[in-house]
Scaffold this motif. Sequence first.
Motif, short mmCIF file in Angstrom:
data_model
loop_
_atom_site.label_atom_id
_atom_site.label_comp_id
_atom_site.label_asym_id
_atom_site.label_seq_id
_atom_site.Cartn_x
_atom_site.Cartn_y
_atom_site.Cartn_z
N UNK A 196 -13.12 -7.58 -2.19
CA UNK A 196 -12.08 -7.54 -3.24
C UNK A 196 -10.81 -6.87 -2.78
N UNK A 197 -10.94 -6.19 -1.83
CA UNK A 197 -9.73 -5.55 -1.25
C UNK A 197 -10.02 -4.88 0.02
N UNK A 198 -8.68 -5.00 1.05
CA UNK A 198 -8.70 -4.22 2.14
C UNK A 198 -7.83 -3.15 2.24
N UNK A 199 -8.21 -1.88 2.78
CA UNK A 199 -7.38 -0.85 2.89
C UNK A 199 -7.26 -0.60 4.26
N UNK A 200 -6.07 -0.53 5.06
CA UNK A 200 -5.90 -0.08 6.43
C UNK A 200 -5.36 1.39 6.43
N UNK A 201 -6.11 2.18 6.83
CA UNK A 201 -5.65 3.54 7.11
C UNK A 201 -5.57 3.91 8.77
N UNK A 202 -4.61 4.78 9.16
CA UNK A 202 -4.42 4.64 10.63
C UNK A 202 -3.76 3.68 11.19
N UNK A 203 -3.31 2.81 10.51
CA UNK A 203 -2.34 1.56 10.79
C UNK A 203 -0.90 1.99 11.37
N UNK A 204 -0.67 3.03 10.87
CA UNK A 204 0.82 3.63 11.51
C UNK A 204 0.72 4.72 12.33
N UNK A 205 1.78 4.84 13.16
CA UNK A 205 1.76 5.76 14.04
C UNK A 205 3.01 5.85 14.90
N UNK A 206 2.71 6.52 16.16
CA UNK A 206 4.04 6.63 17.11
C UNK A 206 4.32 5.20 17.64
N UNK A 226 0.40 -10.00 5.28
CA UNK A 226 0.95 -11.30 4.93
C UNK A 226 -0.34 -12.48 4.94
N UNK A 227 -1.21 -11.99 6.15
CA UNK A 227 -2.40 -12.86 6.38
C UNK A 227 -3.44 -12.75 5.20
N UNK A 228 -3.43 -11.47 5.05
CA UNK A 228 -4.68 -10.97 3.90
C UNK A 228 -3.97 -11.78 2.48
N UNK A 229 -2.84 -11.83 1.84
CA UNK A 229 -2.10 -12.27 0.79
C UNK A 229 -2.20 -13.72 0.92
N UNK A 230 -2.11 -14.37 2.26
CA UNK A 230 -2.21 -15.86 2.26
C UNK A 230 -3.81 -16.29 2.02
N UNK A 245 -6.75 -12.06 -0.49
CA UNK A 245 -7.38 -10.94 -0.57
C UNK A 245 -6.30 -9.73 -0.68
N UNK A 246 -6.32 -8.88 -1.68
CA UNK A 246 -5.30 -7.76 -1.83
C UNK A 246 -5.46 -6.85 -0.57
N UNK A 247 -4.31 -6.70 -0.13
CA UNK A 247 -4.62 -5.67 1.13
C UNK A 247 -3.57 -4.48 1.27
#
Length: 211
Positions: free
Chosen positions: A94-104, A117-121, A124-126
Amino acid sequence: MTRIMIITGGTLGDWALDEIREDDILVGSDRGALYLIQHGFQPHISMGDFDSVTSEELSLIRASSQAFIDCDPIYKDLTDTEMAFNWALEQRPSQILLVGALGTRFDHSLANVHLLRKGMAQGVPCAIMDANNLIMVIDQSTHVRRGPYTHISLLPLSLEVKGITLHGFQYPLHQATLEIGMSLGISNILLESEGLIELSSGLLLVIQSKD
C-alpha cells in the motif's frame, strides 16, 4: 497489503525507530539491516552486497533476518537501495517508505529520490523520510498535511511542471509553470493543517521540511 519500510545505509537515528509500525514489513538494505538488528528489530528480509559491514556483522545479519539475499559488490548494476526498492515494488504494498536514503553521498541521495518516480509510475505511493524532511513525487493534484513540518517546497523533477495552483498556502500560485533551475517553489508555508497542490502536467517534488 501493508506498508513496506526500507531501512538503508544513509543517515539514521532514533527518529527512524519511532517511525516503525507494528505491521510494517521491514526491509534491511546493506548496513540498514544491521541498524535494525542492533535496535531489537528483525528484518523480514535483508539484502545487498554488504560491503559496509564486517564479516562478523554479516553473520549476525544473516542469522537474525527472516530472509537474506546477498550479491557480489563488484558485478552488480543496481545500488543496494534500488535492489530493495525493486523487491518492495514486486510485493505491491500500500506504501513504501525509505529511511536512511539520504546522507553524505549526494549521488546516492539523488538516485534514491529518483526511485520515487519509479514507484509513482507503478501506482505505489512512496516517500523518503529523514530527521528533517519528508519527500514525495506527484503527477496529479494532491492534498498535503502539515504535521511536524514548518516548510514545504516544490521543485520540478521533469523539465517543467505546468498548471500549478496552490490552495491553503501562504504564497499562492495560480496556473504557474515551474522549470528546472527555478527556485520559485522553495520554502512555502501551509496556513492550515492541510493544503492542496493542483497541477496539469509534469513531475513535481514535494519536500516538507523543518530546521
